[in-house]
Design a protein around this motif. Sequence first.
Motif, short mmCIF file in Angstrom:
data_model
loop_
_atom_site.label_atom_id
_atom_site.label_comp_id
_atom_site.label_asym_id
_atom_site.label_seq_id
_atom_site.Cartn_x
_atom_site.Cartn_y
_atom_site.Cartn_z
N ALA A 155 0.83 -1.20 0.00
CA ALA A 155 0.00 0.00 0.00
C ALA A 155 0.87 1.25 0.00
O ALA A 155 0.55 2.25 -0.66
N SER B 159 0.78 4.02 -2.86
CA SER B 159 0.39 5.37 -2.46
C SER B 159 1.45 6.40 -2.82
O SER B 159 1.13 7.47 -3.36
N THR C 84 -5.17 1.87 0.58
CA THR C 84 -5.69 1.90 -0.78
C THR C 84 -6.78 0.85 -0.93
O THR C 84 -6.78 -0.16 -0.22
N LYS D 239 -9.77 -0.74 -4.14
CA LYS D 239 -10.32 -0.68 -5.48
C LYS D 239 -11.78 -1.12 -5.47
O LYS D 239 -12.21 -1.88 -4.60
N ALA E 164 -11.17 1.98 1.85
CA ALA E 164 -9.86 2.51 2.25
C ALA E 164 -9.91 3.07 3.67
O ALA E 164 -9.02 2.82 4.48
N ARG F 1 -9.39 3.18 -8.19
CA ARG F 1 -8.57 3.00 -6.98
C ARG F 1 -8.57 4.29 -6.17
O ARG F 1 -8.39 5.38 -6.71
N THR G 176 -6.77 6.13 -2.90
CA THR G 176 -5.66 6.16 -1.95
C THR G 176 -5.95 7.22 -0.91
O THR G 176 -6.29 8.35 -1.26
#
Length: 220
Positions: free
Chosen positions: A79, A83, A118, A120, A134, A199, A201
Amino acid sequence: HCMEFGLACTPINTTVDVPPLTHLRTQVVRNIERAHLVLVVTDSLTAIWAEAAQTVCAEAGCNAPIHLLLTNDPSQARAACVSIRALGALLNTEGPVGIDVEDVRMVLTGGDSTRIATAKATGNTRAQDALNLALRDLGHAKPESSALDGLLVIFAGASDSLSLKEAGMAIKQLRPDLGPNVHFAYCLLHDDSLGVELRVTVFATNSCGQESENQLRETP
């Protein structure tokens, strides 16, 4: 892929020993004295190195480093890479909604440490779903406590599908729960490799170095 986005990675140490400041002054300052943005990545056991880097940077007149604090979950290393790479891409490419280095500093330098996550998602509500996932990976849902100093959210998706409207709808659900003193920013990053996925973050900065149970409220 670090250098592709103007990023340079410098290992400091992997031990929990008290950091030798002389060594840090020589190694760290040489590599970061010209950096616009400095990220120090540690877990809880090696967090003392972030404190030492903060001291050395202050003495040298360098930009204050941002401390990214990882949990012991093995997925956190991945991650962190995702990120930081997303942040580097965002700062070095033009996007529909972007941020600059000063925005990042404003959001992420107010607290003691920053946690990252993160996630998706696909489908009609993918932006909201990925954002919720997240935040929950950080042990949270919606921020509402003064313990949260800053929140940076990056939405990444294919250029032919990710829109300001889509991200804006997710942010609209989040904004009412942000405390009045929380520094907040969000941005869009086009990444065609994601296909139909979106996605998210999240960088969340806390004043007490760890999340509070009351900091974020569960989302239905």
